[in-house]
Design an enzyme around this catalytic site. Structure first.
Site, PDB file in Angstrom:
ATOM      1  N   SER A 132       5.622   1.646   4.151  1.00  0.00           N
ATOM      2  CA  SER A 132       4.678   2.703   4.514  1.00  0.00           C
ATOM      3  C   SER A 132       3.960   2.317   5.792  1.00  0.00           C
ATOM      4  O   SER A 132       3.803   1.128   6.097  1.00  0.00           O
ATOM      5  CB  SER A 132       3.663   2.917   3.385  1.00  0.00           C
ATOM      6  OG  SER A 132       2.610   3.764   3.799  1.00  0.00           O
ATOM      7  N   TYR A 145      -2.665  -0.292  -3.008  1.00  0.00           N
ATOM      8  CA  TYR A 145      -1.490   0.302  -2.371  1.00  0.00           C
ATOM      9  C   TYR A 145      -1.262  -0.295  -0.985  1.00  0.00           C
ATOM     10  O   TYR A 145      -0.167  -0.780  -0.677  1.00  0.00           O
ATOM     11  CB  TYR A 145      -1.657   1.814  -2.273  1.00  0.00           C
ATOM     12  CG  TYR A 145      -0.492   2.505  -1.592  1.00  0.00           C
ATOM     13  CD1 TYR A 145       0.722   2.669  -2.254  1.00  0.00           C
ATOM     14  CD2 TYR A 145      -0.602   2.993  -0.296  1.00  0.00           C
ATOM     15  CE1 TYR A 145       1.796   3.292  -1.641  1.00  0.00           C
ATOM     16  CE2 TYR A 145       0.461   3.618   0.330  1.00  0.00           C
ATOM     17  CZ  TYR A 145       1.658   3.770  -0.344  1.00  0.00           C
ATOM     18  OH  TYR A 145       2.714   4.393   0.283  1.00  0.00           O
TER      19      TYR A 145
END
Length: 280
Positions: A132, A145
Site C-alpha cells: 500500500s 495497518y
C-alpha cells in the site's frame, strides 16, 4: 498461480482475470463457498483451497495440494494478497488488534512465502506482494495497518535482494485507494473500536476520528476501479522485466514523488492541518 485472499476485492478480480486468460489458479480463501460463482465458469482451471494465512496447518496442506497438481515445467507464481485494515487511536487500541493485523498482513505473507519458496526457486517463479502507499507515509489513527504495510515493503525488499540472483523475481504493488470492500469493513471495524474505548478517550480523540472517518469515506468515493490494480499485477506476472514497485491509483505516483522532496516535519504539518490540529 497461487492467490491468497481471493474471495473479494483485488483477489477476486485477479482470480477471475487469470482464469479468463487460461491460467490454472489455486485460489486461497477462508470460505470456499465465496468462489462458487467462479467455479461454475472455470471448473477446469480454478482450484479452491480453504486457507487462513494465519494457520500453519492450512498453509502446509496447501503446499501438498499445489505440489501434487502443479506443472514442474512452468514457473510458480505466488500473489500474497490477503490483508485486513483497522484503525483507532494508539492509546485505545488493544494489543490483540495489533497482533491480528500483523498476523494477516505480514506474518501470513512471510509464512506463505517461506513455505512455497523452494517450489518457486525450482521453477524460477515470482512472488508478488500486495502492499500500500500507506507503506510510505504513516497515517494517524491507522497505526496497525500502516505499520504492517511499512513492514511488508521492508520484507519485500529483503526477499528480492536475497533471491534475485536465483532467478526469482519479486514485485511490490503499492496501491492507493482501490474500489473494494476493505473501505466499508475498515470503517465499521474502526467504529466498533471507538465504541469500546473509555469515554475519556472518546472525548480526547473523537473529533479527530470523525475527520479521519470522513476522509476515508471520501477516499473510497474517489478510489479507482479494482481492475486498475489487476492490470498492474498482470504486468508483474507476464512481463519479461517486471517492475520492482508498482504505484497504483489516482495521483499515487505524484504523491510518491512529492514525498521524496518533503521533510518529515513538512509531512506532519500537512497531516496536522488536515485534522485541524492546533498547538495549545
Amino acid at each position: 498461480m497461487i492467490v491468497t485472499g481471493a474471495s473479494t476485492g483485488i483477489g477476486f478480480d485477479l482470480t477471475r482475470t487469470l482464469c479468463e486468460k487460461g491460467y490454472v489458479v489455486w485460489a486461497c480463501v477462508r470460505k470456499p463457498e465465496s468462489l462458487s460463482r467462479l467455479l461454475i465458469d472455470f471448473e477446469d482451471r480454478l482450484r479452491v483451497i480453504q486457507l487462513d494465512v494465519t494457520n500453519t496447518h492450512d498453509i502446509e496442506r496447501a503446499l501438498i495440494t499445489v505440489q501434487a497438481e502443479m506443472n514442474p515445467n512452468r514457473e510458480l507464481i505466488l500473489i500474497n494478497n490477503a490483508g485486513i485494515a483497522s484503525g483507532g487511536p494508539i492509546e485505545g487500541l488493544q494489543m490483540e488488534e495489533w497482533r491480528k493485523v500483523f498476523d494477516v498482513n505480514l506474518f501470513g505473507m512471510v509464512e506463505m512465502t517461506k513455505t512455497f519458496l523452494p517450489l518457486i526457486r525450482e521453477t524460477r517463479g515470482r512472488v508478488i506482494n500486495i502492499g500500500s502507499i500507506s507503506g510510505r507515509v504513516a497515517a494517524p489513527f491507522m497505526g496497525p495497518y500502516t505499520t504492517s504495510k511499512f513492514a511488508v515493503k521492508a520484507f519485500t525488499d529483503s526477499l528480492r535482494r536475497e533471491v534475485s540472483s536465483l532467478g526469482v523475481r519479486v514485485s511490490l504493488i503499492e496501491a492507493g485507494p482501490i474500489r473494494t470492500e476493505i473501505w466499508s469493513k475498515s470503517v465499521d471495524k474502526t467504529d466498533r473500536i471507538m465504541e469500546q474505548c473509555p469515554l475519556e478517550l472518546r472525548k480526547v480523540y473523537g473529533g479527530m476520528m470523525s475527520l479521519i472517518r470522513e476522509g476515508v469515506l471520501q477516499a473510497a468515493q474517489e478510489a479507482v476501479p479494482v481492475d486498475v490494480a489487476t492490470k498492474a499485477i498482470m504486468h508483474a506476472i507476464e512481463s519479461h522485466l517486471p517492475k520492482v514497485n508498482y504505484l497504483v491509483g489516482k495521483r499515487i505516483k505524484l504523491q510518491a514523488n512529492m514525498l521524496k522532496f518533503m521533510s518529515t516535519r513538512m509531512i506532519d504539518r500537512v497531516i496536522r492541518k488536515s485534522l485541524r490540529f492546533h498547538r495549545s
